[in-house]
Design a protein around this motif. Structure first.
Motif, PDB file in Angstrom:
ATOM      1  N   GLY A 105       0.811  -1.217   0.000  1.00  0.00           N
ATOM      2  CA  GLY A 105       0.000   0.000   0.000  1.00  0.00           C
ATOM      3  C   GLY A 105       0.841   1.262   0.000  1.00  0.00           C
ATOM      4  O   GLY A 105       0.556   2.225  -0.725  1.00  0.00           O
ATOM      5  N   PHE A 106       1.906   1.268   0.806  1.00  0.00           N
ATOM      6  CA  PHE A 106       2.750   2.458   0.870  1.00  0.00           C
ATOM      7  C   PHE A 106       3.488   2.679  -0.448  1.00  0.00           C
ATOM      8  O   PHE A 106       3.670   3.821  -0.884  1.00  0.00           O
ATOM      9  CB  PHE A 106       3.746   2.341   2.017  1.00  0.00           C
ATOM     10  N   THR A 107       3.879   1.606  -1.117  1.00  0.00           N
ATOM     11  CA  THR A 107       4.514   1.738  -2.428  1.00  0.00           C
ATOM     12  C   THR A 107       3.553   2.363  -3.434  1.00  0.00           C
ATOM     13  O   THR A 107       3.949   3.203  -4.260  1.00  0.00           O
ATOM     14  CB  THR A 107       4.985   0.362  -2.937  1.00  0.00           C
ATOM     15  N   ASN A 108       2.286   1.983  -3.365  1.00  0.00           N
ATOM     16  CA  ASN A 108       1.286   2.595  -4.255  1.00  0.00           C
ATOM     17  C   ASN A 108       1.160   4.093  -4.004  1.00  0.00           C
ATOM     18  O   ASN A 108       1.018   4.882  -4.947  1.00  0.00           O
ATOM     19  CB  ASN A 108      -0.065   1.910  -4.074  1.00  0.00           C
ATOM     20  N   ASN A 158       9.143   1.445   5.285  1.00  0.00           N
ATOM     21  CA  ASN A 158       8.537   2.673   4.769  1.00  0.00           C
ATOM     22  C   ASN A 158       9.561   3.790   4.681  1.00  0.00           C
ATOM     23  O   ASN A 158       9.620   4.530   3.674  1.00  0.00           O
ATOM     24  CB  ASN A 158       7.379   3.128   5.663  1.00  0.00           C
ATOM     25  N   GLU A 159      10.361   3.935   5.720  1.00  0.00           N
ATOM     26  CA  GLU A 159      11.384   4.979   5.714  1.00  0.00           C
ATOM     27  C   GLU A 159      12.402   4.749   4.605  1.00  0.00           C
ATOM     28  O   GLU A 159      12.835   5.698   3.928  1.00  0.00           O
ATOM     29  CB  GLU A 159      12.082   5.041   7.075  1.00  0.00           C
ATOM     30  N   LEU A 160      12.811   3.495   4.390  1.00  0.00           N
ATOM     31  CA  LEU A 160      13.768   3.177   3.335  1.00  0.00           C
ATOM     32  C   LEU A 160      13.178   3.440   1.951  1.00  0.00           C
ATOM     33  O   LEU A 160      13.853   3.997   1.067  1.00  0.00           O
ATOM     34  CB  LEU A 160      14.201   1.717   3.453  1.00  0.00           C
ATOM     35  N   LEU A 161      11.927   3.045   1.757  1.00  0.00           N
ATOM     36  CA  LEU A 161      11.269   3.297   0.481  1.00  0.00           C
ATOM     37  C   LEU A 161      11.130   4.793   0.220  1.00  0.00           C
ATOM     38  O   LEU A 161      11.372   5.272  -0.899  1.00  0.00           O
ATOM     39  CB  LEU A 161       9.893   2.636   0.462  1.00  0.00           C
ATOM     40  N   ALA A 162      10.746   5.537   1.258  1.00  0.00           N
ATOM     41  CA  ALA A 162      10.592   6.985   1.107  1.00  0.00           C
ATOM     42  C   ALA A 162      11.922   7.630   0.732  1.00  0.00           C
ATOM     43  O   ALA A 162      11.985   8.503  -0.150  1.00  0.00           O
ATOM     44  CB  ALA A 162      10.045   7.591   2.396  1.00  0.00           C
ATOM     45  N   HIS A 167      15.332  10.321  -3.158  1.00  0.00           N
ATOM     46  CA  HIS A 167      16.634  10.419  -3.825  1.00  0.00           C
ATOM     47  C   HIS A 167      16.510  10.298  -5.344  1.00  0.00           C
ATOM     48  O   HIS A 167      17.111  11.080  -6.093  1.00  0.00           O
ATOM     49  CB  HIS A 167      17.564   9.330  -3.294  1.00  0.00           C
ATOM     50  N   LEU A 168      15.726   9.325  -5.796  1.00  0.00           N
ATOM     51  CA  LEU A 168      15.640   9.071  -7.234  1.00  0.00           C
ATOM     52  C   LEU A 168      14.765  10.076  -7.974  1.00  0.00           C
ATOM     53  O   LEU A 168      15.081  10.467  -9.108  1.00  0.00           O
ATOM     54  CB  LEU A 168      15.093   7.660  -7.481  1.00  0.00           C
ATOM     55  N   PHE A 169      13.692  10.494  -7.323  1.00  0.00           N
ATOM     56  CA  PHE A 169      12.694  11.286  -8.034  1.00  0.00           C
ATOM     57  C   PHE A 169      12.476  12.685  -7.456  1.00  0.00           C
ATOM     58  O   PHE A 169      11.603  13.422  -7.919  1.00  0.00           O
ATOM     59  CB  PHE A 169      11.354  10.529  -8.064  1.00  0.00           C
ATOM     60  N   GLY A 170      13.229  13.039  -6.431  1.00  0.00           N
ATOM     61  CA  GLY A 170      13.105  14.375  -5.858  1.00  0.00           C
ATOM     62  C   GLY A 170      11.803  14.598  -5.111  1.00  0.00           C
ATOM     63  O   GLY A 170      11.387  15.750  -4.921  1.00  0.00           O
ATOM     64  N   THR A 174       8.577  13.306   4.493  1.00  0.00           N
ATOM     65  CA  THR A 174       8.843  13.471   5.926  1.00  0.00           C
ATOM     66  C   THR A 174       8.195  12.323   6.674  1.00  0.00           C
ATOM     67  O   THR A 174       6.977  12.136   6.609  1.00  0.00           O
ATOM     68  CB  THR A 174       8.286  14.808   6.445  1.00  0.00           C
ATOM     69  N   GLY A 175       9.014  11.546   7.381  1.00  0.00           N
ATOM     70  CA  GLY A 175       8.508  10.449   8.193  1.00  0.00           C
ATOM     71  C   GLY A 175       8.410  10.858   9.650  1.00  0.00           C
ATOM     72  O   GLY A 175       9.286  11.567  10.162  1.00  0.00           O
TER      73      GLY A 175
END
Length: 321
Positions: A105-108, A158-162, A167-170, A174-175
């Motif tokens: 869900g968080f990836t979506n 979640n923090e790692l994905l964020a 980094h990749l997409f700018g 904020t977690g």
């Protein structure tokens, strides 16, 4: 401003949504109204949110197409992701629920934020990410690679994905590592609700780790204030537009002392049963909130006597005693 709040019928989500509505924002609220706990309570929270600038959408984070349609239709500028499968002990028996909601869900949400050029994504993490960390108070500079529950592992993920999406997409993200949030309209699976209900009904209170627990209890209004203050503070590329904050009271309280305040407010003494530490639990939580204070000028500081009193007043009104 149009703002998407996921988990809007939840404890924290409903309070955040109410604050944003009162400030005049257009809020799109997403919630699946699942039965992890009493759905009637969730629907009662939603009733309080009904006003012209609130749009409720029922749906799941795991529904990729549904999330895409929601972003395309309402074009939110800020996303506050508070939807997740909560609970440490529940994760021991229902692991797939946590992967579906908290990872898929968080990836979506991240993908939708990326493609729709969201100005700022704020998302719920948890103090549970500190796991076996023994350095107190917990600092966001600490290493958090030893989680002791699946729930904690999904929040760290979640923090790692964020960070990766920042980094990749700018994408500014904020977690927020919440520390034991409590207050009116709280969840029935949390300590304050459980203890209050048990004391009033005369049933035993189960106190884990033989009562040797400390928690950084944080009142709901302080959580909301922190979120609102952080909304306009998009993390700057340094080199990545990514930030994590603790939101806690910076004042750990012995669980026994917490129960004593409940007993005093209720005018009754609970039947206490002491049990061992449960799998996934940590003995102490303690938040270093220096970054939050530096960047927002705000520090959570509601005393437990005030917060517990407000909860009990709400409880007695909602469940006529």
């Amino acid at each position: 401003m149009s703002i998407l709040v996921t988990g809007c019928a939840g404890f924290i989500g409903s309070h955040v949504t109410a604050r944003l509505l009162n400030e005049g924002h257009l809020v799109i609220g997403l919630d699946n109204l699942n039965d992890y706990y009493d759905v009637t309570l969730k629907k009662s929270r939603l009733e309080l949110l009904k006003r012209p600038n609130f749009i409720f959408q029922k749906g799941n984070l795991e529904d990729r197409d549904g999330i895409e349609r929601l972003f395309k239709q309402w074009e939110p500028k800020i996303v506050i992701n508070l939807a997740a499968q909560a609970g440490v002990r529940y994760s021991l028996e229902n692991p797939h629920t946590y992967i579906d909601s908290n990872i898929v869900g968080f990836t979506n949400i991240l993908e939708a934020c990326r493609h729709h050029k969201i100005e700022h994504l704020i998302y719920a993490s948890s103090s549970s990410v500190y796991g076996l960390n023994t350095s107190l108070p917990y600092s966001t500079a600490d290493t958090v690679d030893r989680p002791i529950s699946l729930y904690a592992a999904t929040k760290k993920a979640n923090e790692l994905l964020a960070h990766t999406y920042s980094h990749l997409f700018g994408l500014p993200t904020t977690g927020l590592r919440f520390f034991t949030v409590y207050g009116p309209w709280g969840r029935p699976d949390m300590a304050l609700f459980i203890f209050t209900k048990a004391i009033l009904e005369g049933t035993p209170i189960h106190i884990y780790n033989d009562g040797k627990m400390k928690r950084d209890f944080t009142y709901i209004d302080d959580i909301v204030e922190g979120i609102v203050r952080l909304m306009p503070l998009n993390p700057k590329p340094n080199p990545t537009p990514y930030k994590v904050y603790n939101i806690g009271n910076h004042s750990p309280v012995d669980l026994i002392a917490f129960i004593e305040v409940i007993e005093k407010k209720l005018g009754r003494v609970g039947d206490k049963r002491f049990l061992p530490l449960q799998p996934g639990d940590v003995p102490v939580t303690y938040a270093d909130v220096s970054d939050l204070m530096k960047d927002t000028g705000f520090k959570p500081d509601t005393p437990i006597e005030v917060g517990i009193g407000n909860f009990i007043d709400w409880y007695k009104a909602y469940y006529p005693i």
